[in-house]
Enzyme design. Sequence first.
Site, PDB file in Angstrom:
ATOM      1  N   ASP A  70     -67.147  35.899  53.832  1.00  0.00           N
ATOM      2  CA  ASP A  70     -66.897  34.519  54.247  1.00  0.00           C
ATOM      3  C   ASP A  70     -67.841  34.280  55.420  1.00  0.00           C
ATOM      4  OD1 ASP A  70     -66.024  32.268  55.577  1.00  0.00           O
ATOM      5  OD2 ASP A  70     -63.911  32.829  55.623  1.00  0.00           O
ATOM      6  N   TYR A  80     -58.276  41.247  64.873  1.00  0.00           N
ATOM      7  CA  TYR A  80     -58.433  40.315  63.758  1.00  0.00           C
ATOM      8  C   TYR A  80     -59.794  39.633  63.813  1.00  0.00           C
ATOM      9  CZ  TYR A  80     -57.736  36.508  60.550  1.00  0.00           C
ATOM     10  OH  TYR A  80     -57.874  35.631  59.509  1.00  0.00           O
ATOM     11  N   LYS A 111     -60.379  37.398  57.224  1.00  0.00           N
ATOM     12  CA  LYS A 111     -59.566  37.942  56.133  1.00  0.00           C
ATOM     13  C   LYS A 111     -60.328  38.976  55.330  1.00  0.00           C
ATOM     14  CE  LYS A 111     -56.238  37.788  54.737  1.00  0.00           C
ATOM     15  NZ  LYS A 111     -55.358  38.904  55.153  1.00  0.00           N
TER      16      LYS A 111
HETATM   17  C1  F6R Z   1     -56.069  32.858  56.476  1.00  0.00           C
HETATM   18  C2  F6R Z   1     -56.997  31.865  56.996  1.00  0.00           C
HETATM   19  C3  F6R Z   1     -56.437  30.633  57.551  1.00  0.00           C
HETATM   20  C4  F6R Z   1     -56.532  30.615  59.065  1.00  0.00           C
HETATM   21  C5  F6R Z   1     -55.913  29.360  59.650  1.00  0.00           C
HETATM   22  C6  F6R Z   1     -56.083  29.300  61.177  1.00  0.00           C
HETATM   23  O1  F6R Z   1     -56.777  33.889  55.936  1.00  0.00           O
HETATM   24  O2  F6R Z   1     -58.174  32.059  57.002  1.00  0.00           O
HETATM   25  O3  F6R Z   1     -55.117  30.412  57.125  1.00  0.00           O
HETATM   26  O4  F6R Z   1     -55.920  31.768  59.584  1.00  0.00           O
HETATM   27  O5  F6R Z   1     -56.504  28.213  59.100  1.00  0.00           O
HETATM   28  O6  F6R Z   1     -57.419  29.417  61.445  1.00  0.00           O
HETATM   29  P1  F6R Z   1     -58.012  29.331  62.929  1.00  0.00           P
HETATM   30  O7  F6R Z   1     -57.268  30.374  63.735  1.00  0.00           O
HETATM   31  O8  F6R Z   1     -59.458  29.666  62.726  1.00  0.00           O
HETATM   32  O9  F6R Z   1     -57.783  27.944  63.396  1.00  0.00           O
HETATM   33 MG    MG Z   2     -62.501  31.624  56.300  1.00  0.00          MG
HETATM   34 MG    MG Z   3     -61.349  33.936  52.433  1.00  0.00          MG
END
Ligand code: F6R
Ligand code: MG
Ligand code: MG
Length: 371
Positions: free
Chosen positions: A11, A228, A231
Amino acid sequence: MKVTISVIKADVGGYVGHSSVHPKLIEACEEKLQAEKEKGNIIDYFVARAGDDINLIMTHTFGVDNPEIHKIAWEAFKDATKVAKELKLYGAGQDLLSDAFSGNVKGMGPGVAEMEIQERPSEPIIVFMADKTSPSAWNIPLYEMFANPMNTSGLVIDPSMHEGFEFEVLDVKEGDSYRIPTPEGLYDLLALIGSISRYVITKVIRKKDGEIAAVASSQKLSLIAGKYVGKDDPVMVVRAQSGFPAVGEILEPFAKPFLVEGWMRGSHVGPLMPVAMHQSNVSRFDGPPRVVALGFQLSNGKLIGPRDLFDDPAFDEPRRIAYEIANLMRRQGIFEPSRLPEEELEYTTLPMIISKLKGKEVKKVEHSDVD
Ligand code: F6R
Ligand code: MG
Ligand code: MG
């Protein structure tokens, strides 16, 4: 001829948020892989996507873990990152953990599933790609395909599959790998792979002749980086027909939607919804988690395809059922088991909350023994 199939995913920028991939990123990767094909470094390629992940599907003759092939993938992702930065896409370059390439993309962010095979007179393969979940999402379907005769009748009926398959299982916490033959080791296998946050099937081998049947990615970004960093959406490659499960036996486990870790903030449990590639745009609660299956026939390493295998009315009902399960899980909101247990969370405010509350701790009341 010996052919290597390399599926390398990352990604490198979401469009919009974490929901999908901008077409210009796909184009940047295609340009790079087309140039490498013309130079004769790879035989063929297809640039696919699942949700916000780009999946480079490449064929070549250099074997697995080849530094040149990994470098090509790395550079394709770098090119796409450049575009993602120009467009200010979300999380541009998020899965490239380092600026410099060091010979193998494993451990550097991208997910990898590779197999080197002797191409059969006809070689059908299926590439699976999932978004908003983790590598253990393949535990149930790989068990179903290669060890459950109620799913794969070929295990009973086809003499070339009747001896069964051996599973390689990785303990992602300790780094140990185990080989478990089935059917005799079935209960051992299930004892491990039922612990989805710890044990991941990485490979399946046909017992009769040691032929590789399936490979899956096992990169756990959270463990690689110690924090973290994005993903760890998984990919896998499965060989089909003539002594391997039929295409329909390989797709069958996804007709009965099951729960996986991931979804919103990588911190929930949700149904894995089988979708066509054009439908793999996550929406509701950043999900539900999706799986795409692309089928190819190999022809001297050329990728004939893809056929988008979940793009079929037969999978409308599983999609509907997955949605029902999503409704049920959402009703549970932030409460377990909809939300993952504390140790599995990819984000947590708990230590902060506890230390704040410690300052306001109420002195424990001593209970007397007398009523
Ligand atoms: C799960 C994912 C999304 C983000 C969520 C918050 O794998 O990628 O659900 O975790 O949109 O994203 P941030 O923390 O970047 O605002
Ligand atoms: Mg992403
Ligand atoms: Mg992804």
